[in-house]
Design an enzyme around this catalytic site. Structure first.
Site, PDB file in Angstrom:
ATOM      1  N   LYS A   5      11.185  -4.503 102.965  1.00 52.59           N
ATOM      2  CA  LYS A   5      10.680  -4.908 104.288  1.00 52.59           C
ATOM      3  C   LYS A   5      11.749  -4.782 105.375  1.00 52.59           C
ATOM      4  CE  LYS A   5       8.658  -9.084 106.365  1.00 52.59           C
ATOM      5  NZ  LYS A   5       8.306 -10.490 106.128  1.00 52.59           N
TER       6      LYS A   5
ATOM      7  N   SER B 126      16.647 -14.984  99.520  1.00 53.37           N
ATOM      8  CA  SER B 126      17.600 -15.330  98.460  1.00 53.37           C
ATOM      9  C   SER B 126      18.654 -16.380  98.822  1.00 53.37           C
ATOM     10  CB  SER B 126      18.325 -14.049  98.013  1.00 53.37           C
ATOM     11  OG  SER B 126      19.229 -13.617  99.024  1.00 53.37           O
TER      12      SER B 126
ATOM     13  N   THR C 155      16.934 -15.934  88.832  1.00 50.25           N
ATOM     14  CA  THR C 155      18.200 -16.645  89.004  1.00 50.25           C
ATOM     15  C   THR C 155      18.370 -17.780  87.999  1.00 50.25           C
ATOM     16  OG1 THR C 155      19.361 -18.107  90.536  1.00 50.25           O
ATOM     17  CG2 THR C 155      16.998 -17.997  90.794  1.00 50.25           C
ATOM     18  N   ASP C 156      19.624 -18.138  87.752  1.00 55.71           N
ATOM     19  CA  ASP C 156      19.893 -19.306  86.887  1.00 55.71           C
ATOM     20  C   ASP C 156      19.565 -20.612  87.605  1.00 55.71           C
ATOM     21  OD1 ASP C 156      21.984 -19.315  88.735  1.00 55.71           O
ATOM     22  OD2 ASP C 156      23.589 -19.490  87.240  1.00 55.71           O
ATOM     23  N   GLU C 157      19.352 -20.532  88.933  1.00 58.11           N
ATOM     24  CA  GLU C 157      19.114 -21.767  89.702  1.00 58.11           C
ATOM     25  C   GLU C 157      17.781 -22.425  89.331  1.00 58.11           C
ATOM     26  OE1 GLU C 157      20.290 -21.656  93.814  1.00 58.11           O
ATOM     27  OE2 GLU C 157      21.678 -20.010  93.448  1.00 58.11           O
TER      28      GLU C 157
ATOM     29  N   TYR D 277      14.411 -22.575  97.544  1.00 58.07           N
ATOM     30  CA  TYR D 277      14.675 -21.235  96.999  1.00 58.07           C
ATOM     31  C   TYR D 277      14.429 -21.215  95.497  1.00 58.07           C
ATOM     32  CZ  TYR D 277      17.432 -17.519  94.791  1.00 58.07           C
ATOM     33  OH  TYR D 277      17.835 -16.471  93.986  1.00 58.07           O
ATOM     34  N   SER D 278      15.119 -22.112  94.765  1.00 59.76           N
ATOM     35  CA  SER D 278      15.009 -22.042  93.302  1.00 59.76           C
ATOM     36  C   SER D 278      13.602 -22.404  92.832  1.00 59.76           C
ATOM     37  CB  SER D 278      16.069 -22.909  92.625  1.00 59.76           C
ATOM     38  OG  SER D 278      16.071 -24.213  93.126  1.00 59.76           O
TER      39      SER D 278
ATOM     40  N   LYS E 117      11.573 -19.274  93.189  1.00 59.75           N
ATOM     41  CA  LYS E 117      11.904 -18.295  92.138  1.00 59.75           C
ATOM     42  C   LYS E 117      11.308 -18.763  90.801  1.00 59.75           C
ATOM     43  CE  LYS E 117      14.097 -15.000  92.254  1.00 59.75           C
ATOM     44  NZ  LYS E 117      13.773 -13.592  92.586  1.00 59.75           N
TER      45      LYS E 117
END
Ligand code: NAD
Ligand code: TYD
Length: 335
Positions: A34, A83, A123-125, A150-151, A154
């Site tokens: 985008k 992100s 992600t690991d988050e 965010y996490s 995800k």
């Protein structure tokens, strides 16, 4: 092979495209992006004229367009996302839209167009936080417990990918990786922010007590891990990808940068902490090592020195970013 890469103009996506086109020059890549504030076609100058590379500007939330452009491809490699945790705290809406709704649109298109393979980059988050001073690490069996918008977004996207595998037979693989760093890293994340602020003679903002721990993964090691998963990974499986740091705190990361750049520790300034700040991340990457033979090749010290060098050599690249739209964000975040 024909790859459809989402978010290929971002930090990791552009490193991945450059890596892949060098290693597999016969493959074709469509980069679908985008071009948000984080997307930068300058990262891809090296390949822009390559006939095997095509760029399409578009939003993964655009159902009709996504359905149209995902016909006759062999794999979707899904990087596109909002992100940055701090931005998600200022405004979560684009995170819900791109990370959840956008992933759903992509999954629907993959099923409808019978795309043979889908790799989701996460992600690991999603696993939340580990306590300081413990030896505990995230594993593929660790329950999800995200703390930031965010996490959480995800985590939702990961669940959707798995649900599409279980429900519609989507042939997927998934990877949860730790904090990447390296060339083309957007200069609002910790490491590039520190390096570029030092070059500009500015202070380096450290949140809270600075004793937060991240697992740092050099972006090229990450690209190799995704390569291994795409070529040899087991369908329906999740792989954890981490680096070679051993519980290093943010303040120690900054001190290493300070040493490499030969400046004084007085550049450090402690600023207000991030709300919901995860204390510690650590990754157990033994499964991908045992199963696919992958391990990170770059030590943190070497890769960090190379990254500092890259930012010194590419001032024009980051100065353009720092003088643009980024400025408004920076003023709000560090006011
Ligand atoms: P980035 O923010 O640098 O790049 C994201 C890219 O996605 C940009 O080019 C942007 O223009 C594009 N994009 C955003 N919204 C879009 C939309 N609606 N449609 C199409 N394109 C869109 O991110 P990154 O650091 O390269 O991260 C890539 C992926 O890796 C993300 O999924 C992220 O969650 C994951 N990840 C990143 C890290 C890290 O340390 N950077 C760690 C773990 C996981
Ligand atoms: P960041 O690069 O934003 O990645 P993430 O939050 O996804 O891990 O931040 C890495 C760590 O550095 C995190 O603990 C927050 C901290 N941090 C600072 O101390 N100062 C800063 O200016 C930034 C951007 C991050």
């Amino acid at each position: 092979m024909k790859l459809f890469v989402t978010g290929g103009a971002g930090f990791i996506g552009s490193n991945f495209i450059l890596y892949w086109m060098k290693k597999y020059p016969e493959d074709k890549i469509i980069n679908f992006d985008k071009l948000t504030y984080a997307g930068n076609l300058e990262n891809l100058k090296e390949v822009e004229k390559n006939p095997n590379y095509e760029f399409i500007q578009g939003d993964i939330c655009n159902k009709r367009l996504v359905e149209d452009v995902t016909r006759n491809i062999d794999i979707i490699v899904h990087f596109a996302a909002e992100s940055h945790v701090d931005r998600s705290i200022l405004d979560a809406s684009p995170f819900i839209q791109t990370n959840i709704v956008g992933t759903h649109v992509l999954l629907e298109a993959a099923v409808k167009n019978k795309v043979p393979r889908f790799h989701h980059v996460s992600t690991d988050e999603v696993f939340g936080a580990l306590p300081l001073n413990s030896t505990e690490k995230f594993m593929d069996t660790t329950p999800y417990n995200p703390h930031s918008p965010y996490s959480a977004s995800k985590a939702a996207s990961d669940h959707l990918v798995r649900a599409y595998g279980d429900t519609y037979g989507l042939q997927y693989t998934l990877s949860n990786c730790s904090n990447n760093f390296g060339p083309y890293h957007f200069p609002e994340k910790l490491i590039p922010l520190a390096i570029t602020n030092i070059i500009e003679g500015k202070k380096v903002p450290v949140y809270g007590d600075g004793l937060y721990v991240r697992d740092w993964l050099y972006v090229l090691d990450h690209c190799e891990a995704i390569d291994a998963i795409i070529k040899k990974g087991t369908i329906g499986k999740t792989y954890l990808v981490g680096g070679l740091t051993d519980d290093i705190s943010n303040i120690d990361v900054i001190k290493k940068i300070i040493t490499i750049m030969e400046v004084d520790e007085s550049v450090i300034t402690f600023v207000k902490d991030r709300p919901g700040h995860d204390r510690r991340y650590a990754i157990d990457w033994s499964t991908i090592n045992k199963e696919l033979g992958w391990s990170p090749k770059h030590t943190f010290e070497t890769a960090l020195a190379e990254t500092v060098e890259w930012f010194k050599k590419n001032e024009e690249w980051w100065k353009r970013i720092k003088s643009g739209v980024y400025k408004d964000y920076y003023n709000t975040q560090y006011k």
